[in-house]
Scaffold this motif. Structure first.
Motif, PDB file in Angstrom:
ATOM      1  N   GLU A 162      -5.253 -23.800 -24.497  1.00  0.00           N
ATOM      2  CA  GLU A 162      -6.454 -24.568 -24.173  1.00  0.00           C
ATOM      3  C   GLU A 162      -6.017 -25.944 -23.682  1.00  0.00           C
ATOM      4  O   GLU A 162      -5.144 -26.574 -24.294  1.00  0.00           O
ATOM      5  CB  GLU A 162      -7.375 -24.707 -25.385  1.00  0.00           C
ATOM      6  N   VAL A 163      -6.624 -26.393 -22.598  1.00  0.00           N
ATOM      7  CA  VAL A 163      -6.264 -27.688 -22.003  1.00  0.00           C
ATOM      8  C   VAL A 163      -7.526 -28.527 -21.859  1.00  0.00           C
ATOM      9  O   VAL A 163      -8.448 -28.153 -21.115  1.00  0.00           O
ATOM     10  CB  VAL A 163      -5.597 -27.518 -20.624  1.00  0.00           C
ATOM     11  N   ASN A 164      -7.591 -29.636 -22.591  1.00  0.00           N
ATOM     12  CA  ASN A 164      -8.676 -30.594 -22.406  1.00  0.00           C
ATOM     13  C   ASN A 164      -8.318 -31.497 -21.229  1.00  0.00           C
ATOM     14  O   ASN A 164      -7.304 -32.206 -21.267  1.00  0.00           O
ATOM     15  CB  ASN A 164      -8.895 -31.428 -23.667  1.00  0.00           C
ATOM     16  N   VAL A 165      -9.132 -31.465 -20.197  1.00  0.00           N
ATOM     17  CA  VAL A 165      -8.855 -32.157 -18.944  1.00  0.00           C
ATOM     18  C   VAL A 165      -9.772 -33.374 -18.819  1.00  0.00           C
ATOM     19  O   VAL A 165     -10.985 -33.260 -19.022  1.00  0.00           O
ATOM     20  CB  VAL A 165      -9.073 -31.220 -17.738  1.00  0.00           C
ATOM     21  N   SER A 166      -9.195 -34.523 -18.498  1.00  0.00           N
ATOM     22  CA  SER A 166      -9.969 -35.742 -18.242  1.00  0.00           C
ATOM     23  C   SER A 166      -9.712 -36.197 -16.810  1.00  0.00           C
ATOM     24  O   SER A 166      -8.557 -36.302 -16.388  1.00  0.00           O
ATOM     25  CB  SER A 166      -9.589 -36.856 -19.222  1.00  0.00           C
ATOM     26  N   LEU A 167     -10.785 -36.464 -16.090  1.00  0.00           N
ATOM     27  CA  LEU A 167     -10.704 -36.864 -14.688  1.00  0.00           C
ATOM     28  C   LEU A 167     -11.409 -38.189 -14.487  1.00  0.00           C
ATOM     29  O   LEU A 167     -12.333 -38.546 -15.226  1.00  0.00           O
ATOM     30  CB  LEU A 167     -11.379 -35.820 -13.779  1.00  0.00           C
ATOM     31  N   ARG A 168     -10.998 -38.899 -13.455  1.00  0.00           N
ATOM     32  CA  ARG A 168     -11.695 -40.098 -12.996  1.00  0.00           C
ATOM     33  C   ARG A 168     -11.986 -39.919 -11.513  1.00  0.00           C
ATOM     34  O   ARG A 168     -11.071 -39.695 -10.719  1.00  0.00           O
ATOM     35  CB  ARG A 168     -10.838 -41.341 -13.220  1.00  0.00           C
ATOM     36  N   VAL A 169     -13.260 -39.978 -11.153  1.00  0.00           N
ATOM     37  CA  VAL A 169     -13.643 -39.839  -9.751  1.00  0.00           C
ATOM     38  C   VAL A 169     -13.182 -41.064  -8.976  1.00  0.00           C
ATOM     39  O   VAL A 169     -13.349 -42.209  -9.428  1.00  0.00           O
ATOM     40  CB  VAL A 169     -15.173 -39.662  -9.616  1.00  0.00           C
ATOM     41  N   LEU A 170     -12.596 -40.837  -7.812  1.00  0.00           N
ATOM     42  CA  LEU A 170     -12.124 -41.926  -6.959  1.00  0.00           C
ATOM     43  C   LEU A 170     -13.178 -42.225  -5.904  1.00  0.00           C
ATOM     44  O   LEU A 170     -13.454 -41.392  -5.033  1.00  0.00           O
ATOM     45  CB  LEU A 170     -10.800 -41.537  -6.296  1.00  0.00           C
ATOM     46  N   THR A 171     -13.786 -43.394  -5.981  1.00  0.00           N
ATOM     47  CA  THR A 171     -14.751 -43.808  -4.975  1.00  0.00           C
ATOM     48  C   THR A 171     -14.008 -44.265  -3.720  1.00  0.00           C
ATOM     49  O   THR A 171     -12.804 -44.590  -3.780  1.00  0.00           O
ATOM     50  CB  THR A 171     -15.630 -44.942  -5.515  1.00  0.00           C
ATOM     51  N   PRO A 172     -14.672 -44.311  -2.562  1.00  0.00           N
ATOM     52  CA  PRO A 172     -13.980 -44.711  -1.336  1.00  0.00           C
ATOM     53  C   PRO A 172     -13.260 -46.047  -1.422  1.00  0.00           C
ATOM     54  O   PRO A 172     -12.196 -46.220  -0.817  1.00  0.00           O
ATOM     55  CB  PRO A 172     -15.114 -44.739  -0.307  1.00  0.00           C
ATOM     56  N   VAL A 173     -13.790 -46.997  -2.189  1.00  0.00           N
ATOM     57  CA  VAL A 173     -13.139 -48.298  -2.279  1.00  0.00           C
ATOM     58  C   VAL A 173     -11.797 -48.199  -2.998  1.00  0.00           C
ATOM     59  O   VAL A 173     -10.928 -49.064  -2.834  1.00  0.00           O
ATOM     60  CB  VAL A 173     -14.074 -49.306  -2.989  1.00  0.00           C
ATOM     61  N   ARG A 174     -11.600 -47.146  -3.795  1.00  0.00           N
ATOM     62  CA  ARG A 174     -10.342 -46.956  -4.528  1.00  0.00           C
ATOM     63  C   ARG A 174      -9.388 -46.028  -3.797  1.00  0.00           C
ATOM     64  O   ARG A 174      -8.317 -45.706  -4.316  1.00  0.00           O
ATOM     65  CB  ARG A 174     -10.632 -46.418  -5.925  1.00  0.00           C
ATOM     66  N   LEU A 175      -9.765 -45.584  -2.609  1.00  0.00           N
ATOM     67  CA  LEU A 175      -8.929 -44.684  -1.834  1.00  0.00           C
ATOM     68  C   LEU A 175      -8.365 -45.412  -0.618  1.00  0.00           C
ATOM     69  O   LEU A 175      -9.028 -46.280  -0.042  1.00  0.00           O
ATOM     70  CB  LEU A 175      -9.747 -43.474  -1.363  1.00  0.00           C
ATOM     71  N   PRO A 176      -7.142 -45.084  -0.199  1.00  0.00           N
ATOM     72  CA  PRO A 176      -6.607 -45.688   1.022  1.00  0.00           C
ATOM     73  C   PRO A 176      -7.401 -45.228   2.235  1.00  0.00           C
ATOM     74  O   PRO A 176      -7.980 -44.134   2.248  1.00  0.00           O
ATOM     75  CB  PRO A 176      -5.160 -45.181   1.060  1.00  0.00           C
ATOM     76  N   ALA A 177      -7.426 -46.065   3.262  1.00  0.00           N
ATOM     77  CA  ALA A 177      -8.232 -45.764   4.445  1.00  0.00           C
ATOM     78  C   ALA A 177      -7.810 -44.466   5.111  1.00  0.00           C
ATOM     79  O   ALA A 177      -8.635 -43.772   5.726  1.00  0.00           O
ATOM     80  CB  ALA A 177      -8.136 -46.925   5.437  1.00  0.00           C
ATOM     81  N   GLU A 178      -6.525 -44.094   4.980  1.00  0.00           N
ATOM     82  CA  GLU A 178      -6.055 -42.872   5.646  1.00  0.00           C
ATOM     83  C   GLU A 178      -6.444 -41.602   4.892  1.00  0.00           C
ATOM     84  O   GLU A 178      -6.243 -40.490   5.401  1.00  0.00           O
ATOM     85  CB  GLU A 178      -4.535 -42.919   5.821  1.00  0.00           C
ATOM     86  N   ALA A 179      -7.000 -41.741   3.689  1.00  0.00           N
ATOM     87  CA  ALA A 179      -7.407 -40.560   2.916  1.00  0.00           C
ATOM     88  C   ALA A 179      -8.780 -40.090   3.383  1.00  0.00           C
ATOM     89  O   ALA A 179      -9.752 -40.062   2.627  1.00  0.00           O
ATOM     90  CB  ALA A 179      -7.410 -40.882   1.427  1.00  0.00           C
TER      91      ALA A 179
END
Length: 211
Positions: free
Chosen positions: A160-177
Motif C-alpha cells: 500500500e502506498v499513500n501518495v501526496s501530490l502538490r498541483v503545480l499552477t502555471p506560475v510555478r512552472l517554467p515557461a517552456e513547460a
C-alpha cells in the motif's frame, strides 16, 4: 465499457529517452482527498509593503490517496515479471516520479550520472490523470510505503502506498513547460464548464418548483 484507470505520466528524461514513463494504477484508489487553497503572491521585492490580500494567485491544491499494488493474480497466472520481482517494478516506477533521471540509453552507454535528488523546481513534469476532465501537473511530495507481504526472495507482493501530490499552477512552472501549463488550463476550463452546468441545473430546478 471498462472503467478508466488513473495514471501518472512523466515526460522529462524518461527511461526510454523520448518516450514518456506511464504508471497506470493497478487499482483505482477508493477515495481521493483534495485540499484547494488560496495562493497569495509574495511581497514585492521593492519593499513597498505586502501584496494585496484580495488579489491571490491561482488556487493551490494538495491531493492525497492510497494506491494498492498486489501481485496475487499475476503470480497465479504465471506472469514472469511478477514471478521474478513481485510488485517491485510498479513500486520502483512510483518512487522514480520523485527523481530526475537520465534516459536508460544514456545510463547504459553514456556513463551518465545516476539519479540524484533535486529541488522541486527541477523535477521532471508529472501529469496526474484522473479521468478525462482532470489532468493536472503535479509534484509527488511524499510516498508512504507499507510492504505487507513478500515472496521467497523478499520481493514485495502486496504493498500500500499513500501518495501526496502538490498541483503545480502555471506560475510555478517554467515557461517552456507548455504541455503542463496546457493541462492545467484545460482542467480549469472544464471546471468552469461544469460550474456552468451546475447553474443550468439550479435554474431548471427553480423553474420546476415555480410551475
Amino acid at each position: 465499457m471498462p472503467a478508466l484507470k488513473g495514471a501518472f505520466v512523466k515526460f522529462d528524461a524518461g527511461l526510454l529517452g523520448g518516450l514518456p514513463d506511464i504508471v497506470l494504477f493497478q487499482f483505482n484508489p477508493e477515495t481521493v482527498s483534495r485540499t484547494p487553497g488560496l495562493a497569495f503572491p509574495p511581497d514585492p521585492p521593492d519593499g513597498s509593503g505586502p501584496a494585496p490580500a484580495n488579489q491571490p494567485g491561482e488556487p493551490d491544491e494538495a491531493i492525497s490517496f492510497t494506491l494498492r499494488l498486489d501481485a496475487t493474480d499475476q503470480l497465479a497466472g504465471g506472469n514472469p515479471i511478477a514471478l521474478v520481482a513481485g510488485v517491485l517494478p510498479a513500486l520502483s516506477a512510483l518512487e522514480l516520479l520523485m527523481y530526475p533521471q537520465e534516459s536508460l540509453a544514456t545510463s547504459l552507454w553514456g556513463g551518465g550520472p545516476q539519479p540524484y535528488r533535486s529541488p522541486p523546481a527541477q523535477l521532471p513534469t508529472v501529469l496526474f490523470f484522473w479521468g478525462p476532465y482532470r489532468l493536472l501537473p503535479v509534484t509527488v511530495t511524499n510516498l508512504y510505503v507499507t510492504e505487507r507481504e513478500y515472496d521467497r526472495m523478499l520481493n514485495p507482493v502486496r504493498v500500500e502506498v499513500n501518495v501526496s501530490l502538490r498541483v503545480l499552477t502555471p506560475v510555478r512552472l517554467p515557461a517552456e513547460a507548455k504541455l503542463a501549463i496546457g493541462a492545467y488550463k484545460y482542467t480549469q476550463s472544464v471546471r468552469e464548464v461544469m460550474a456552468a452546468l451546475n447553474l443550468a441545473n439550479v435554474a431548471g430546478d427553480l423553474l420546476g418548483a415555480l410551475q
